[in-house]
Design a protein around this motif. Structure first.
Motif, PDB file in Angstrom:
ATOM      1  N   THR A  88      -4.433 -10.468 -21.196  1.00 54.38           N
ATOM      2  CA  THR A  88      -2.931 -10.712 -20.865  1.00 54.38           C
ATOM      3  C   THR A  88      -2.763 -10.698 -19.622  1.00 54.38           C
ATOM      4  O   THR A  88      -2.039 -11.543 -19.017  1.00 54.38           O
ATOM      5  N   TYR A 145       4.304 -11.179 -22.495  1.00 55.65           N
ATOM      6  CA  TYR A 145       3.852 -10.790 -23.982  1.00 55.65           C
ATOM      7  C   TYR A 145       4.769 -11.557 -24.930  1.00 55.65           C
ATOM      8  O   TYR A 145       5.708 -11.682 -24.987  1.00 55.65           O
ATOM      9  N   LEU A 155     -10.181  -2.620 -17.326  1.00 55.56           N
ATOM     10  CA  LEU A 155      -8.886  -3.036 -17.616  1.00 55.56           C
ATOM     11  C   LEU A 155      -8.043  -2.188 -16.051  1.00 55.56           C
ATOM     12  O   LEU A 155      -7.618  -2.761 -15.269  1.00 55.56           O
ATOM     13  N   GLY A 166      -7.179  -2.419 -27.397  1.00 50.96           N
ATOM     14  CA  GLY A 166      -5.826  -2.522 -26.401  1.00 50.96           C
ATOM     15  C   GLY A 166      -6.248  -2.718 -24.989  1.00 50.96           C
ATOM     16  O   GLY A 166      -5.545  -3.885 -24.482  1.00 50.96           O
ATOM     17  N   SER A 189       4.055  -3.776 -16.857  1.00 50.92           N
ATOM     18  CA  SER A 189       3.085  -4.160 -17.778  1.00 50.92           C
ATOM     19  C   SER A 189       1.952  -2.832 -17.715  1.00 50.92           C
ATOM     20  O   SER A 189       1.542  -2.295 -18.898  1.00 50.92           O
ATOM     21  N   ASN A 202      -4.963  -6.318 -23.316  1.00 53.70           N
ATOM     22  CA  ASN A 202      -4.240  -6.181 -22.132  1.00 53.70           C
ATOM     23  C   ASN A 202      -5.031  -6.757 -20.982  1.00 53.70           C
ATOM     24  O   ASN A 202      -4.122  -7.372 -20.145  1.00 53.70           O
ATOM     25  N   ARG A 216       0.909   0.015 -20.735  1.00 53.90           N
ATOM     26  CA  ARG A 216      -0.322   0.405 -21.034  1.00 53.90           C
ATOM     27  C   ARG A 216      -0.482   1.912 -20.953  1.00 53.90           C
ATOM     28  O   ARG A 216      -1.136   2.530 -21.741  1.00 53.90           O
TER      29      ARG A 216
END
Length: 263
Positions: free
Chosen positions: A59, A120, A101, A52, A132, A56, A136
């Motif tokens: 993205t 997304y 991240l 993830g 966002s 993320n 997360r």
């Protein structure tokens, strides 16, 4: 004054640092333990968090640069890499992936935190950085609990994360709530969070929804914020329900657990 995005990013950092410290102590046997996610061992939860984080980050980078968001094939490739990794690799990789991240969120200037919009595939429109980061945080905090409860049945969702995630819950009901498990019963409960000054209504019927605090509820549910989060995400199983929960009215806590079986 810290912005909403600043606060969420700071909590992401706290959670990452706590998870990193925990992972450093894990033995191979620890990684094989059953987690709070019923079908995953601890390493598989770490795999989910790590994959993830990679998705993320890609993205987020697309939102910053204005490029195309990663597609389904990109996601499948990331998932396959983590699925095929050993337990020990997952434990090592999750630290690196999530650090990347969190550090990227931290690197955003004040102007970027306000102006960047992130797309997304499952969202109707691009969202700001705070949305966002909060999505997360929802994923991270709940799955970090899945890891923690493997070692401590009284584990709770991080105290600094729980208040920031309350606004996420109503949007999740369409796919996490199972009104058919009410067997035709209906009720409107007043929900009172006992550790922060917040209350609201929970409408239980053919549709499950949040509402304004009812003046004349059918019953009252009193519990801490993190316990509410665990209830509606299927993480308030009897063996884990250490926090005080008080419920009066026409429904039992077990019936509410069936309405919110988790994911």
């Amino acid at each position: 004054m810290a912005s909403s995005a600043d606060r969420v990013i700071a909590v992401l950092r706290n959670g990452h640092d706590d998870l990193t410290a925990a992972v450093a102590r894990f033995t191979p046997a620890d990684l094989a333990r059953p987690s709070g996610a019923s079908e995953w061992d601890v390493s598989q939860v770490l795999s989910h968090l790590g994959s993830g984080a990679e998705i993320n980050l890609a993205t987020l980078e697309a939102g910053i640069s204005g490029g195309a968001a990663p597609d389904g094939e990109f996601n499948k490739g990331v998932w396959a890499k983590w699925d095929n990794a050993s337990r020990e690799e997952r434990a090592a990789w999750v630290v690196t992936a999530n650090e990347a991240l969190v550090r990227r969120y931290e690197s955003l200037s004040d102007a970027e935190r306000e102006s960047v919009r992130i797309s997304y595939a499952w969202m109707p429109a691009p969202v700001p950085v705070v949305a966002s980061a909060t999505m997360r945080l929802s994923e991270f905090a709940l799955h970090a609990w899945d890891v923690a409860v493997a070692f401590d049945p009284a584990a709770t969702v991080a105290a600094d994360a729980a208040p920031l995630l309350l606004g996420q819950m109503a949007g999740m009901f369409a796919w996490v709530a199972k009104p058919e498990h009410l067997d035709g019963k209906t009720a409107t409960l007043a929900v009172e969070l006992t550790d922060i000054p917040e209350s609201f209504g929970l409408v239980l019927g053919p549709e499950i929804a949040l509402a304004e605090t009812p003046a004349d509820p059918d019953g009252t549910l009193r519990l801490p914020a993190e316990t509410w989060l665990r209830l509606v995400t299927g993480r308030l199983k009897p063996e884990f329900a250490a926090a005080p929960v008080k419920l009066d009215g026409p429904l039992t806590l077990d019936e509410l657990r069936r309405v919110f079986p988790g994911f």
